[in-house]
Design a protein around this motif. Structure first.
Motif, PDB file in Angstrom:
ATOM      1  N   MET A  35       0.792  -1.334   0.081  1.00  0.00           N
ATOM      2  CA  MET A  35       0.058  -0.011  -0.090  1.00  0.00           C
ATOM      3  C   MET A  35       0.761   1.357   0.100  1.00  0.00           C
ATOM      4  O   MET A  35       0.464   2.186  -0.630  1.00  0.00           O
ATOM      5  N   LEU A  95      -8.749  -2.471   4.420  1.00  0.00           N
ATOM      6  CA  LEU A  95      -7.795  -2.509   3.077  1.00  0.00           C
ATOM      7  C   LEU A  95      -9.213  -2.483   2.175  1.00  0.00           C
ATOM      8  O   LEU A  95      -8.955  -1.801   1.078  1.00  0.00           O
ATOM      9  N   GLN A 118      -6.771   2.298   3.559  1.00  0.00           N
ATOM     10  CA  GLN A 118      -5.644   1.453   3.445  1.00  0.00           C
ATOM     11  C   GLN A 118      -4.615   1.565   4.265  1.00  0.00           C
ATOM     12  O   GLN A 118      -3.855   0.464   4.608  1.00  0.00           O
TER      13      GLN A 118
END
Length: 480
Positions: A35, A95, A118
């Motif tokens: 991420m 997420l 995220q």
């Protein structure tokens, strides 16, 4: 180790193979670290894609860092109290939700909200390490922890060329659809292959402590990540750092007096934990310094005299081997941790960082020089990231494992965010205009390398002050 814990561990392993649990947790860690580099290939294009100013679009990157730093220690405490597996599942669900929000959004507000959600998934790494402590025997713990720690660098390094390829050949929304798919896979695997917790700490969530920590950390990280853009002496910048420090001091005073604190600061103040966490800032700084400087150096035009003129994907492929090295050496890290102990392993890792940046400081005229230097950084980060959680786990009670590893991850995040701000500021300040574009000078990169050398050297010195843990240098001490 207590007899009850032995029985609990046997019950867990009877149903679920240990290797499956370790592999699934490592996959979740890879998803989390990916991420951080997910939108790196898009940074230059974000103002056009989101129809916003460059100042606003930088929040697409900054918000993930801020949320990760705040959520990691909080999720660790929640894991200790309510079950680490449950919190890992919740973080992976966030997420997926954040990725879906960003994937269907065409506005900057929606993308920032998605990126914030995220960022919370970063907590799965320290929680995964804590789960491994619960379910694995001592002789296998070091290697598993080294593998889990390596995912912090591997996911970003391997994910960068994937993200670059996708960004160049498909609509940018597909980056977030990919993240959502990874989150769904990780969520399903954790539900199937990670056992329920047997070690929990009764109590309640210190909501006031969580809010205070969030406000204080946000102030400091805003100062670090945005100070160069706002001006280091501007009222807003000074208000962030002053307010953040003041809130954290008040938070610490409250934590020492709370009956059920978010984090036991007396445990965090133990010399082994304290020196490891401070050194973690230097390790985080050294890791992210390469992520900032190397791609720019590789992609700069050859005509500048210091760049190599590589395209985005090629530059990402040169950087990627560092992450692969971290993954490959994890068994060696585990063996060394069992053989010589985590403290010497940490010293060796930090020393390798110093050697790596000295190498690129002296030799960086060819692409293979950058490749070699980055591989050395992968070795150093692999060893040091494997050693830090083992030092922490040998120094704290079992019921503090999640929160203490979360705090260590927080200190690493402070280092990475500092590197991003400092390196970006140096490269911007020491640049020249070429055809209307600001290009960093060779001297700017040398200054960045020197700063990384200093950060690594400080970590080496601090590692020497970590007390030797009697009776546990050769075997990890688990819950008793």
């Amino acid at each position: 180790m207590g007899e009850n814990d032995d029985r609990a561990r046997r019950r867990l392993s009877r149903r679920i193979p240990r290797w499956a649990t370790v592999a699934v947790l490592a996959f979740a860690g890879l998803c989390a670290s990916f991420m951080f580099t997910l939108v790196v290939p898009l940074q230059a294009e974000l103002p056009r894609l989101l129809n916003s100013s460059r100042e606003d679009t930088t929040w697409v990157v900054t918000i993930t860092l801020l949320v990760a730093a705040v959520a990691t220690p909080i999720s660790g405490r929640l894991g200790d109290m309510y079950g680490k597996r449950r919190v890992v599942i919740a973080l992976l669900a966030l997420l997926v939700l954040g990725s879906l929000i960003a994937a269907v959004s065409g506005s900057i507000v929606g993308v920032i909200i998605g990126r914030a959600l995220q960022g919370a998934v970063t907590g799965v790494v320290p929680l995964g390490i804590a789960i491994m402590r619960d379910v694995l025997p001592p002789e296998r713990l070091g290697t598993a922890v080294a593998l889990m720690s390596a995912t912090m660098g591997v996911g970003g390094a391997v994910g960068m060329p994937v993200a670059a390829l996708l960004a160049e050949n498909a609509d940018w929304h597909w980056l977030f659809w990919l993240a959502a798919a990874l989150g769904v896979i990780g969520l399903a695997l954790v539900i199937v292959a990670v056992p329920e917790d047997v070690l929990r700490t009764p109590g309640r969530l210190d909501v006031l402590g969580a809010i205070g920590l969030a406000i204080g950390l946000t102030g400091i990280l805003l100062f670090v990540s945005r100070g160069a853009q706002w001006g280091w002496t501007s009222p807003l910048t000074l208000a962030c750092i002053g307010g953040g420090i003041a809130v954290l001091l008040l938070w610490g005073w409250y934590q020492l007096r709370a009956s059920d604190p978010l984090l036991d600061l007396r445990v965090a103040a133990r010399p082994a934990v304290l020196f490891t966490n401070i050194a973690a800032i230097g390790m985080g700084f050294a890791l992210f310094a390469s992520n900032v400087t190397f791609p720019q150096l590789l992609e700069m035009p050859v005509a500048t005299g210091s760049g190599f003129g590589l395209d985005m994907v090629s530059a990402a492929l040169v950087v990627m081997p560092a992450g692969l090295v971290m993954m490959v050496i994890s068994p060696l890290s585990g063996w060394l941790e069992r053989t010589v102990g985590p403290r010497p392993l940490f010293t060796v890792g930090a020393s390798a960082i110093v050697v790596a940046y000295l190498f690129v400081l002296l030799w960086s005229s060819e692409v293979w020089h950058i490749l070699v230097g980055n591989i050395l950084i992968g070795v150093g980060i692999g060893f040091s990231f494997a050693a830090m959680p083992m030092i922490i786990m040998r120094s704290v009670p079992a019921n503090e494992t999640g929160a203490s590893n979360g705090l260590n991850a927080l200190f690493r995040s402070v280092g990475t965010s500092s590197a991003s701000a400092v390196m970006g500021g140096v490269l911007a300040a020491m640049s020249v205009e070429v055809d209307g574009v600001a290009i960093p000078t060779r001297t700017a990169f040398d200054v960045c390398f020197w700063l990384a050398i200093i950060a690594g050297a400080v970590a080496v010195v601090l590692s020497l002050f970590i007390p030797r843990q009697r009776g546990s240098e050769r075997r990890p001490s688990l819950p008793s």
